[in-house]
Write a protein that holds these residues in place. Structure first.
Motif, PDB file in Angstrom:
ATOM      1  N   LEU A  16     -19.956-130.136  94.549  1.00  0.00           N
ATOM      2  CA  LEU A  16     -20.769-131.202  95.138  1.00  0.00           C
ATOM      3  C   LEU A  16     -19.935-132.177  95.968  1.00  0.00           C
ATOM      4  O   LEU A  16     -20.390-133.263  96.304  1.00  0.00           O
ATOM      5  CB  LEU A  16     -21.499-131.967  94.020  1.00  0.00           C
ATOM      6  CG  LEU A  16     -22.465-131.127  93.188  1.00  0.00           C
ATOM      7  CD1 LEU A  16     -22.973-131.916  91.998  1.00  0.00           C
ATOM      8  CD2 LEU A  16     -23.615-130.634  94.041  1.00  0.00           C
ATOM      9  N   ARG A  18     -19.278-132.298  98.993  1.00  0.00           N
ATOM     10  CA  ARG A  18     -19.860-132.636 100.308  1.00  0.00           C
ATOM     11  C   ARG A  18     -21.056-133.578 100.194  1.00  0.00           C
ATOM     12  O   ARG A  18     -21.704-133.880 101.185  1.00  0.00           O
ATOM     13  CB  ARG A  18     -20.281-131.367 101.030  1.00  0.00           C
ATOM     14  CG  ARG A  18     -19.104-130.493 101.395  1.00  0.00           C
ATOM     15  CD  ARG A  18     -19.549-129.318 102.199  1.00  0.00           C
ATOM     16  NE  ARG A  18     -18.423-128.478 102.540  1.00  0.00           N
ATOM     17  CZ  ARG A  18     -18.467-127.534 103.436  1.00  0.00           C
ATOM     18  NH1 ARG A  18     -19.592-127.294 104.090  1.00  0.00           N
ATOM     19  NH2 ARG A  18     -17.412-126.803 103.691  1.00  0.00           N
ATOM     20  N   PRO A  20     -24.357-133.441  98.983  1.00  0.00           N
ATOM     21  CA  PRO A  20     -25.558-132.933  99.662  1.00  0.00           C
ATOM     22  C   PRO A  20     -26.705-133.938  99.644  1.00  0.00           C
ATOM     23  O   PRO A  20     -26.916-134.635  98.650  1.00  0.00           O
ATOM     24  CB  PRO A  20     -25.918-131.684  98.853  1.00  0.00           C
ATOM     25  CG  PRO A  20     -25.307-131.908  97.507  1.00  0.00           C
ATOM     26  CD  PRO A  20     -24.067-132.706  97.753  1.00  0.00           C
ATOM     27  N   TYR A  21     -27.409-133.994 100.753  1.00  0.00           N
ATOM     28  CA  TYR A  21     -28.622-134.800 100.856  1.00  0.00           C
ATOM     29  C   TYR A  21     -29.820-133.998 100.360  1.00  0.00           C
ATOM     30  O   TYR A  21     -30.716-134.521  99.722  1.00  0.00           O
ATOM     31  CB  TYR A  21     -28.851-135.231 102.310  1.00  0.00           C
ATOM     32  CG  TYR A  21     -30.163-135.944 102.513  1.00  0.00           C
ATOM     33  CD1 TYR A  21     -30.267-137.301 102.263  1.00  0.00           C
ATOM     34  CD2 TYR A  21     -31.298-135.248 102.933  1.00  0.00           C
ATOM     35  CE1 TYR A  21     -31.480-137.965 102.424  1.00  0.00           C
ATOM     36  CE2 TYR A  21     -32.512-135.902 103.100  1.00  0.00           C
ATOM     37  CZ  TYR A  21     -32.592-137.259 102.845  1.00  0.00           C
ATOM     38  OH  TYR A  21     -33.804-137.908 102.992  1.00  0.00           O
ATOM     39  N   SER A  22     -29.821-132.689 100.678  1.00  0.00           N
ATOM     40  CA  SER A  22     -30.945-131.826 100.325  1.00  0.00           C
ATOM     41  C   SER A  22     -30.443-130.566  99.626  1.00  0.00           C
ATOM     42  O   SER A  22     -29.446-129.979 100.019  1.00  0.00           O
ATOM     43  CB  SER A  22     -31.739-131.453 101.574  1.00  0.00           C
ATOM     44  OG  SER A  22     -30.903-130.812 102.511  1.00  0.00           O
ATOM     45  N   VAL A  23     -31.171-130.179  98.575  1.00  0.00           N
ATOM     46  CA  VAL A  23     -30.802-129.032  97.736  1.00  0.00           C
ATOM     47  C   VAL A  23     -32.026-128.139  97.576  1.00  0.00           C
ATOM     48  O   VAL A  23     -33.148-128.632  97.441  1.00  0.00           O
ATOM     49  CB  VAL A  23     -30.319-129.513  96.346  1.00  0.00           C
ATOM     50  CG1 VAL A  23     -30.025-128.336  95.432  1.00  0.00           C
ATOM     51  CG2 VAL A  23     -29.102-130.419  96.466  1.00  0.00           C
ATOM     52  N   ALA A  43     -28.377-136.393  95.591  1.00  0.00           N
ATOM     53  CA  ALA A  43     -29.216-135.772  96.626  1.00  0.00           C
ATOM     54  C   ALA A  43     -30.599-136.412  96.609  1.00  0.00           C
ATOM     55  O   ALA A  43     -31.197-136.599  95.548  1.00  0.00           O
ATOM     56  CB  ALA A  43     -29.318-134.275  96.396  1.00  0.00           C
ATOM     57  N   TYR A  90     -31.231-126.952 104.275  1.00  0.00           N
ATOM     58  CA  TYR A  90     -30.658-127.548 103.068  1.00  0.00           C
ATOM     59  C   TYR A  90     -29.143-127.583 103.141  1.00  0.00           C
ATOM     60  O   TYR A  90     -28.511-126.653 103.641  1.00  0.00           O
ATOM     61  CB  TYR A  90     -31.117-126.757 101.840  1.00  0.00           C
ATOM     62  CG  TYR A  90     -32.604-126.847 101.610  1.00  0.00           C
ATOM     63  CD1 TYR A  90     -33.144-127.869 100.851  1.00  0.00           C
ATOM     64  CD2 TYR A  90     -33.469-125.921 102.184  1.00  0.00           C
ATOM     65  CE1 TYR A  90     -34.515-127.968 100.657  1.00  0.00           C
ATOM     66  CE2 TYR A  90     -34.835-126.012 101.999  1.00  0.00           C
ATOM     67  CZ  TYR A  90     -35.353-127.039 101.225  1.00  0.00           C
ATOM     68  OH  TYR A  90     -36.698-127.134 101.034  1.00  0.00           O
ATOM     69  N   ASP A  91     -28.572-128.657 102.612  1.00  0.00           N
ATOM     70  CA  ASP A  91     -27.116-128.802 102.547  1.00  0.00           C
ATOM     71  C   ASP A  91     -26.519-127.926 101.456  1.00  0.00           C
ATOM     72  O   ASP A  91     -25.363-127.517 101.548  1.00  0.00           O
ATOM     73  CB  ASP A  91     -26.730-130.257 102.251  1.00  0.00           C
ATOM     74  CG  ASP A  91     -27.239-131.208 103.310  1.00  0.00           C
ATOM     75  OD1 ASP A  91     -27.096-130.883 104.509  1.00  0.00           O
ATOM     76  OD2 ASP A  91     -27.781-132.269 102.951  1.00  0.00           O
ATOM     77  N   LEU A  92     -27.300-127.679 100.419  1.00  0.00           N
ATOM     78  CA  LEU A  92     -26.856-126.864  99.284  1.00  0.00           C
ATOM     79  C   LEU A  92     -28.009-125.984  98.838  1.00  0.00           C
ATOM     80  O   LEU A  92     -29.129-126.470  98.655  1.00  0.00           O
ATOM     81  CB  LEU A  92     -26.405-127.758  98.119  1.00  0.00           C
ATOM     82  CG  LEU A  92     -26.107-127.071  96.790  1.00  0.00           C
ATOM     83  CD1 LEU A  92     -24.915-126.122  96.905  1.00  0.00           C
ATOM     84  CD2 LEU A  92     -25.852-128.103  95.694  1.00  0.00           C
ATOM     85  N   GLU A 134     -28.085-125.214 106.086  1.00  0.00           N
ATOM     86  CA  GLU A 134     -27.425-125.902 107.204  1.00  0.00           C
ATOM     87  C   GLU A 134     -26.171-125.124 107.589  1.00  0.00           C
ATOM     88  O   GLU A 134     -25.571-124.446 106.750  1.00  0.00           O
ATOM     89  CB  GLU A 134     -27.025-127.327 106.799  1.00  0.00           C
ATOM     90  CG  GLU A 134     -28.166-128.288 106.670  1.00  0.00           C
ATOM     91  CD  GLU A 134     -28.719-128.761 108.012  1.00  0.00           C
ATOM     92  OE1 GLU A 134     -28.204-128.353 109.074  1.00  0.00           O
ATOM     93  OE2 GLU A 134     -29.688-129.536 107.985  1.00  0.00           O
ATOM     94  N   GLY A 137     -23.471-125.821 105.355  1.00  0.00           N
ATOM     95  CA  GLY A 137     -23.943-125.943 103.982  1.00  0.00           C
ATOM     96  C   GLY A 137     -23.204-125.020 103.022  1.00  0.00           C
ATOM     97  O   GLY A 137     -22.389-124.188 103.423  1.00  0.00           O
TER      98      GLY A 137
END
Length: 156
Positions: A16, A18, A20-23, A43, A90-92, A134, A137
């Motif tokens: 984690l 990075r 993430p904003y969105s998972v 997130a 998604y970032d993750l 992303e 991502g």
């Protein structure tokens, strides 16, 4: 749905750094991975995807009872259906996918759906991830060693 060691380890090991904003949790089951990530990071958006109706209902119930319910949402759809409809990236993305490829099955169709690859072939999983992730991502997945070479080759 039972919670397995592999899923819990994936939830604990997923990087984690990075922030993430969105998972996206693909094949959420009870929602344990989403809940673990909600606890471990900030997130803003944690979406889960579950095709099995009973597991979906359990996941939604678990999200609603958690202190992070305002960041958690579960979709009841197939992976390919979701990938075609959603425009978000998604970032993750995290997944504890069904990975058994042996020929035997149990008499429990819900358990087989959760455990055997034919319910979500690796090709479908990787295709969806390539659309939903992303560019920079992270995709975090847990597989048995016996399936890793096949998965890496497909991902390449």
């Amino acid at each position: 749905m039972k919670i397995g060691t592999d899923g819990v380890l994936l939830g604990a090991w997923t990087p984690l750094e990075r922030n993430p904003y969105s998972v996206l949790d693909i094949g959420a089951g009870t929602g344990i991975l989403s809940l673990m990530l909600a606890q471990r990071c900030n997130a803003e958006l944690i979406d889960a995807l579950e095709i099995d109706e009973n597991a979906y209902e359990q996941c939604v119930d678990n999200f609603e009872q958690s202190p992070w319910g305002d960041r958690l949402f579960c979709y009841h759809a197939s992976l390919m259906e979701f990938a075609e409809e959603i425009e978000d990236k998604y970032d993750l993305i995290i997944s504890n996918p069904p990975f058994y490829s042996e020929d035997y099955k149990t008499k429990d169709s819900n358990r087989d759906l959760a455990r055997f690859q034919d319910a979500m072939p690796f090709e479908h999983l990787l295709q969806a991830v390539s659309v939903l992730l992303e560019e920079d991502g992270v995709f975090s997945v847990v597989l048995p060693y016996s399936e890793s070479e096949k998965f890496i080759a497909l991902a390449s």
